[in-house]
Design an enzyme around this catalytic site. Structure first.
Site, mmCIF file in Angstrom:
data_model
loop_
_atom_site.group_PDB
_atom_site.id
_atom_site.type_symbol
_atom_site.label_atom_id
_atom_site.label_comp_id
_atom_site.label_asym_id
_atom_site.label_seq_id
_atom_site.Cartn_x
_atom_site.Cartn_y
_atom_site.Cartn_z
ATOM 1 C CE LYS A 199 -49.501 31.366 40.853
ATOM 2 N NZ LYS A 199 -49.043 30.574 39.781
ATOM 3 C CD GLN A 207 -52.553 29.797 37.807
ATOM 4 O OE1 GLN A 207 -51.959 30.610 37.759
ATOM 5 N NE2 GLN A 207 -53.577 29.537 39.101
ATOM 6 C CG ASP A 210 -47.146 25.092 38.522
ATOM 7 O OD1 ASP A 210 -46.765 25.586 39.771
ATOM 8 O OD2 ASP A 210 -47.906 25.929 37.189
#
Length: 282
Positions: free
Chosen positions: A53, A97, A120
């Site tokens: 990322k 995460q 997200d």
């Protein structure tokens, strides 16, 4: 042989488009999108994903910050980090995460992220807006799948689709997005009976269970569209949930593993970060 939908090639094209957009926005706002990623622990897969990322952000001209904390961090301390990122006007996207250690309530952490920075698309309000058909930040993998389908102008209206997998991250949201475009959708899972018969009636199969050879050639009708979301390692090699070699000649379109849906997930995350930035700067 069916046409392969290369997520690797498509993501290159989209990432270049994002980079050019970032350049334009930099001139306009004198700032660039900034993604903050919080990683708890040292899981190799998560570390690798976070680094990927970060590399993607830098190539797109964005700023990336990784906040890495030990597994022993308390829930309160993690929530305070999220709060600080919410309050930081120089941060436009926040991603924690997953998975998190068992002593931390993932729902509390997701709920704490500012919806305007939820790249997200996991915040309950973003999920609700998506299900209601309202403007929402979409989860990265389902968004990437829809981008791949659209890139080939695949007709969805009136088509029968089956989603194998009912996770909140892929299965449920992709079902909603397909229904939004007028496909008739069925969700299957580990307790589904007669899966083969259901697949044979489907024009589109999305396999997202994380189990090799879940979909075999005898389960696919000629001309079906196959979207393989699974990532599995068998004998040291990556493979999906579908028997690619024996299905590819029956399918009209099929995604490979690796090089299919995977690259599109991070690409969609870049798009979401850009979207959050533009909203916050208006």
């Amino acid at each position: 042989m069916g046409e392969i939908i290369s997520g690797k090639e498509l993501s290159k094209q989209i990432r270049e488009e994002v980079r050019l957009q970032v350049e334009e926005l930099k001139c306009k706002y004198k700032a660039v999108p900034h993604l903050a990623v919080v990683l708890v622990g040292e899981d190799p897969a998560s570390q690798s994903y976070v680094k990927a990322k970060e590399r993607a952000c830098i190539k797109a001209g964005m700023k990336s910050t990784a906040i890495i904390k030990p597994l022993t961090i308390t829930e309160e301390a993690l929530l305070n980090i999220v709060k600080d990122l919410n309050d930081d006007t120089t941060v436009h996207g926040i991603l924690v995460q997953l998975p998190l250690p068992k002593h931390i309530d993932e729902n509390k952490v997701i709920d704490a992220i500012d919806i305007t920075k939820d790249v997200d698309g996991f915040h309950p309000l973003n999920v609700a807006y998506m299900h209601l058909g309202r403007d929402a930040i979409l989860p990265a993998t389902p968004k990437g799948i829809m981008t791949m389908i659209h890139s080939k102008n695949i007709e969805l209206k009136g088509k029968d689709a089956i989603i194998i997998g009912r996770s909140n991250i892929v299965g449920k949201p992709i079902a909603m997005l397909l229904m939004k475009e007028h496909a008739t959708v069925q969700i299957a899972h580990s307790r589904t009976v007669n899966l083969k018969e259901k697949c044979l009636r489907s024009d589109i199969i999305v396999a997202a269970v994380g189990r090799p050879n879940t979909v075999t050639s005898d389960m696919v009708k000629d001309g079906a569209v196959i979207i393989d979301v699974g990532v599995n390692r068998v004998d040291g090699k990556l493979c999906g949930d579908c028997d690619f070699e024996n299905i590819k000649d029956k399918a009209s379109y099929i995604t490979p593993v690796p090089g299919g849906v995977g690259p599109m997930t991070i690409t969609s995350l870049l798009q979401n970060t850009l979207e959050c930035f533009e909203r916050l700067m208006k």
